[in-house]
Write a protein that holds these residues in place. Sequence first.
Motif, PDB file in Angstrom:
ATOM      1  N   HIS A  55       0.759  -1.139   0.012  1.00  0.00           N
ATOM      2  CA  HIS A  55       0.142   0.047  -0.070  1.00  0.00           C
ATOM      3  C   HIS A  55       0.886   1.285  -0.076  1.00  0.00           C
ATOM      4  N   ASP A  63      -3.837   1.905  -8.319  1.00  0.00           N
ATOM      5  CA  ASP A  63      -5.034   1.740  -7.696  1.00  0.00           C
ATOM      6  C   ASP A  63      -5.993   1.853  -8.739  1.00  0.00           C
ATOM      7  N   ARG A 122     -11.486 -10.659   6.277  1.00  0.00           N
ATOM      8  CA  ARG A 122     -10.767  -9.881   5.276  1.00  0.00           C
ATOM      9  C   ARG A 122      -9.782  -8.909   6.168  1.00  0.00           C
ATOM     10  N   GLU A 124      -8.399  -5.482   7.513  1.00  0.00           N
ATOM     11  CA  GLU A 124      -8.938  -4.112   7.678  1.00  0.00           C
ATOM     12  C   GLU A 124      -7.674  -3.063   7.988  1.00  0.00           C
ATOM     13  N   ARG A 128     -10.966   0.979   2.040  1.00  0.00           N
ATOM     14  CA  ARG A 128     -10.951   0.133   0.564  1.00  0.00           C
ATOM     15  C   ARG A 128     -11.279   1.161  -0.484  1.00  0.00           C
ATOM     16  N   GLN A 131     -15.713  -2.243  -2.335  1.00  0.00           N
ATOM     17  CA  GLN A 131     -16.387  -2.818  -1.198  1.00  0.00           C
ATOM     18  C   GLN A 131     -16.462  -4.484  -1.561  1.00  0.00           C
ATOM     19  N   GLU A 132     -16.103  -5.449  -0.599  1.00  0.00           N
ATOM     20  CA  GLU A 132     -16.301  -6.651  -0.855  1.00  0.00           C
ATOM     21  C   GLU A 132     -17.079  -7.368   0.238  1.00  0.00           C
ATOM     22  N   ARG A 180      -5.616  -7.827  -5.968  1.00  0.00           N
ATOM     23  CA  ARG A 180      -6.288  -7.905  -4.440  1.00  0.00           C
ATOM     24  C   ARG A 180      -5.524  -7.306  -3.569  1.00  0.00           C
ATOM     25  N   LEU A 183      -5.480  -3.713  -3.495  1.00  0.00           N
ATOM     26  CA  LEU A 183      -6.800  -2.990  -2.856  1.00  0.00           C
ATOM     27  C   LEU A 183      -7.047  -3.501  -1.513  1.00  0.00           C
ATOM     28  N   GLY A 184      -6.135  -4.076  -0.696  1.00  0.00           N
ATOM     29  CA  GLY A 184      -6.386  -4.740   0.553  1.00  0.00           C
ATOM     30  C   GLY A 184      -7.257  -5.564   0.901  1.00  0.00           C
ATOM     31  N   VAL A 185      -7.888  -6.214  -0.225  1.00  0.00           N
ATOM     32  CA  VAL A 185      -9.120  -6.789   0.039  1.00  0.00           C
ATOM     33  C   VAL A 185      -8.732  -8.358   0.555  1.00  0.00           C
TER      34      VAL A 185
END
Length: 221
Positions: A55, A63, A122, A124, A128, A131-132, A180, A183-185
């Motif tokens: 990140h 991004d 997931r 945190e 994000r 939204q997943e 993925r 995106l931090g998911v």
Amino acid sequence: MARLLNTSLTRFRPAALLRLLLGILLPLLVVGALAEDVLEPQRRLLESPTLLWIHAHSSAALDHLAVVLATVGGAAVIAPLSALIAALLWWRWRQATPFFVVAVLGAALLNGLMKVAFHSPRPELWPRLVQESGASFPSGHSMYSAAFVLAVTLLLWRTPLRWPALVLGVLFSLLVGYSRLVLGVHYPTDVLAGWLTGTAWVLGTYSLLHPFGRSLWRVRT
């Protein structure tokens, strides 16, 4: 009887054994080891520094690309594209249709079952961009893309398109998996497990259902 024996011997050629050991058994063993970490939340925290580093070295362009790949590499695009390919196979190479449908659809169903079984939250770590919902392990995008790419590559393996399909497909799947993380998911182990499970599933399906001795380009219209 002779035909059945010949088919059985064909399946146990060195290439088939190599596919079984390196393409199916080894990935499943690695996924099993990763799954143990998922069951111990403290081990998952060890992956957070990797995500934070990714990140910190991200950019607006990266991004944006990750958001695009979230759509292109997800079910919203791969599902209708797979349905189109399945329809074309039914018209052009009907014998290969069961393999492709089971490989791609089965990977999606297996991913859903694994998410329910492990129910891993997931990460945190930052707000994000997308939204997943659902569990984190394994990554559905990584699994879908790997399964789709490998299934298409195997269909084209006896044609001149096999190497372009393999190189471009692997690159696409790697980018989807990395997106993925950007995106931090997902945690890195989610992505790795998705790739390995998708690969093992498709190769296992191929070993059981692929049309022996047939080439897409040799089938008459």
